[in-house]
Design a protein around this motif. Sequence first.
Motif, PDB file in Angstrom:
ATOM      1  N   ARG A  89       0.428  -1.177  -0.162  1.00 61.10           N
ATOM      2  CA  ARG A  89      -0.189   0.042  -0.139  1.00 61.10           C
ATOM      3  C   ARG A  89       1.400   1.579   0.116  1.00 61.10           C
ATOM      4  N   ASN A  90       0.106   2.365  -0.719  1.00 62.30           N
ATOM      5  CA  ASN A  90       1.307   3.544  -0.808  1.00 62.30           C
ATOM      6  C   ASN A  90       0.679   5.141  -0.374  1.00 62.30           C
ATOM      7  N   ASP A 125       8.099  13.579   6.164  1.00 62.17           N
ATOM      8  CA  ASP A 125       6.873  13.208   5.585  1.00 62.17           C
ATOM      9  C   ASP A 125       7.054  11.271   4.980  1.00 62.17           C
ATOM     10  N   PHE A 126       6.187  11.027   5.105  1.00 67.78           N
ATOM     11  CA  PHE A 126       6.014   9.368   5.105  1.00 67.78           C
ATOM     12  C   PHE A 126       5.485   8.991   3.808  1.00 67.78           C
ATOM     13  N   ILE A 127       5.736   7.451   3.467  1.00 65.24           N
ATOM     14  CA  ILE A 127       4.783   6.776   3.078  1.00 65.24           C
ATOM     15  C   ILE A 127       5.138   5.340   3.784  1.00 65.24           C
ATOM     16  N   CYS A 128       3.877   4.818   3.820  1.00 66.45           N
ATOM     17  CA  CYS A 128       3.348   3.799   4.620  1.00 66.45           C
ATOM     18  C   CYS A 128       3.811   2.730   2.980  1.00 66.45           C
ATOM     19  N   ILE A 129       4.738   1.618   2.907  1.00 69.86           N
ATOM     20  CA  ILE A 129       4.324   0.997   1.635  1.00 69.86           C
ATOM     21  C   ILE A 129       3.776  -0.662   1.425  1.00 69.86           C
ATOM     22  N   CYS A 130       3.929  -0.774   3.503  1.00 65.66           N
ATOM     23  CA  CYS A 130       3.632  -2.062   3.338  1.00 65.66           C
ATOM     24  C   CYS A 130       2.664  -2.182   4.288  1.00 65.66           C
ATOM     25  N   TYR A 131       1.719  -2.905   4.411  1.00 69.69           N
ATOM     26  CA  TYR A 131       1.261  -3.614   6.495  1.00 69.69           C
ATOM     27  C   TYR A 131       1.502  -5.084   6.188  1.00 69.69           C
ATOM     28  N   SER A 132       0.921  -5.218   7.416  1.00 74.84           N
ATOM     29  CA  SER A 132       0.602  -6.701   7.086  1.00 74.84           C
ATOM     30  C   SER A 132      -0.168  -7.121   8.546  1.00 74.84           C
ATOM     31  N   TYR A 133      -0.073  -8.601   9.019  1.00 82.68           N
ATOM     32  CA  TYR A 133      -0.632  -9.514   9.858  1.00 82.68           C
ATOM     33  C   TYR A 133       0.242  -9.341  11.223  1.00 82.68           C
ATOM     34  N   GLY A 134       0.981  -9.242  10.894  1.00 81.09           N
ATOM     35  CA  GLY A 134       2.348  -9.342  11.896  1.00 81.09           C
ATOM     36  C   GLY A 134       2.914  -8.635  12.849  1.00 81.09           C
ATOM     37  N   PRO A 136       5.935  -6.368  13.084  1.00 78.79           N
ATOM     38  CA  PRO A 136       5.400  -5.397  13.211  1.00 78.79           C
ATOM     39  C   PRO A 136       4.412  -5.454  11.966  1.00 78.79           C
ATOM     40  N   ASP A 137       3.134  -3.957  12.016  1.00 83.41           N
ATOM     41  CA  ASP A 137       2.366  -3.600  10.407  1.00 83.41           C
ATOM     42  C   ASP A 137       2.341  -2.941   9.703  1.00 83.41           C
ATOM     43  N   HIS A 138       3.367  -1.671  10.127  1.00 82.34           N
ATOM     44  CA  HIS A 138       3.778  -1.537   9.645  1.00 82.34           C
ATOM     45  C   HIS A 138       4.980  -1.140   8.692  1.00 82.34           C
ATOM     46  N   PHE A 139       5.537  -0.442   7.107  1.00 80.25           N
ATOM     47  CA  PHE A 139       6.295  -0.879   6.525  1.00 80.25           C
ATOM     48  C   PHE A 139       6.378   1.092   6.202  1.00 80.25           C
ATOM     49  N   PHE A 140       7.268   1.724   6.156  1.00 82.07           N
ATOM     50  CA  PHE A 140       7.287   3.121   5.347  1.00 82.07           C
ATOM     51  C   PHE A 140       8.457   3.708   5.176  1.00 82.07           C
ATOM     52  N   ILE A 141       8.536   4.526   4.174  1.00 81.36           N
ATOM     53  CA  ILE A 141       9.498   5.376   3.515  1.00 81.36           C
ATOM     54  C   ILE A 141       9.655   6.288   4.008  1.00 81.36           C
ATOM     55  N   CYS A 142      10.823   7.417   4.964  1.00 79.30           N
ATOM     56  CA  CYS A 142      10.681   8.684   4.616  1.00 79.30           C
ATOM     57  C   CYS A 142      11.479   9.112   3.026  1.00 79.30           C
ATOM     58  N   LEU A 143      10.304  10.153   2.531  1.00 84.35           N
ATOM     59  CA  LEU A 143      10.295  10.661   1.353  1.00 84.35           C
ATOM     60  C   LEU A 143      11.271  12.283   1.499  1.00 84.35           C
ATOM     61  N   VAL A 153      13.813   1.513   4.327  1.00 87.15           N
ATOM     62  CA  VAL A 153      12.759   1.217   5.005  1.00 87.15           C
ATOM     63  C   VAL A 153      12.419   1.165   6.645  1.00 87.15           C
ATOM     64  N   TYR A 154      11.665   1.718   7.184  1.00 85.74           N
ATOM     65  CA  TYR A 154      11.155   1.486   8.856  1.00 85.74           C
ATOM     66  C   TYR A 154      10.316   0.620   9.014  1.00 85.74           C
ATOM     67  N   SER A 155      10.411   0.277  10.646  1.00 85.12           N
ATOM     68  CA  SER A 155       8.520  -0.042  10.337  1.00 85.12           C
ATOM     69  C   SER A 155       8.058  -0.011  11.904  1.00 85.12           C
TER      70      SER A 155
END
Length: 199
Positions: A89-90, A125-134, A136-143, A153-155
């Motif tokens: 997701r972005n 400012d971030f874009i959350c690039i992925c989420y999961s059911y586990g 951590p559940d959000h992964f993001f990149i600082c723009l 990539v940070y979680s």
Amino acid sequence: MKKEILDRIQQLGGNIDKVKGNSLQEDLQSIEFSHPLYTDYYEDELYGIDEFYANNRELYLDNKKEFYDRLLNHFFSDHELPYGQDFYRNFLFTPFKEGTKDFEELDGLVEESEIREVVKGGDLDFICICYSYGYPDHFFICLTDPNPENPTVYSTDHEVFFSEIENEGTFEEYLKRYLTKEEFLEIVKNYIENEKTDK
């Protein structure tokens, strides 16, 4: 964005046709996946495989190729069944930018200075690039990552949203954790052919 990153996204089944190289934000938001992503530790759990096999056992015995085609179509379709997968997701997250819907969303939860101890970049400012059911559940990149060709990539997790942040490595490294369809199928075939005892 590095060619190796774009190549890997394509190997994983992503669509990069709209990536133009104008900005990190534009590129991340133009990447599309029509299916979930499975990490390389999926092999440890194989969520949903026993159930799929049980529901399609007759097909497996009758036509293995059709069985595995259906299995891939099932697991790599646009669904949200809980199989331990991640979803690309972005969406933007801009908690420190005035005038945005997220502004002040982290107030009282975490200070900007605390985030800056982990996250490298100018504006947060971030874009959350992925989420999961586990977890951590959000992964993001600082723009404003200092290396937009291969950003970090940070979680974080919804329960400790941005108050606990982990560095997951570069985007290129991060993408290596995911299985291609072929790698996924090889793991599943090995399990069904060698470990299922009810065939």
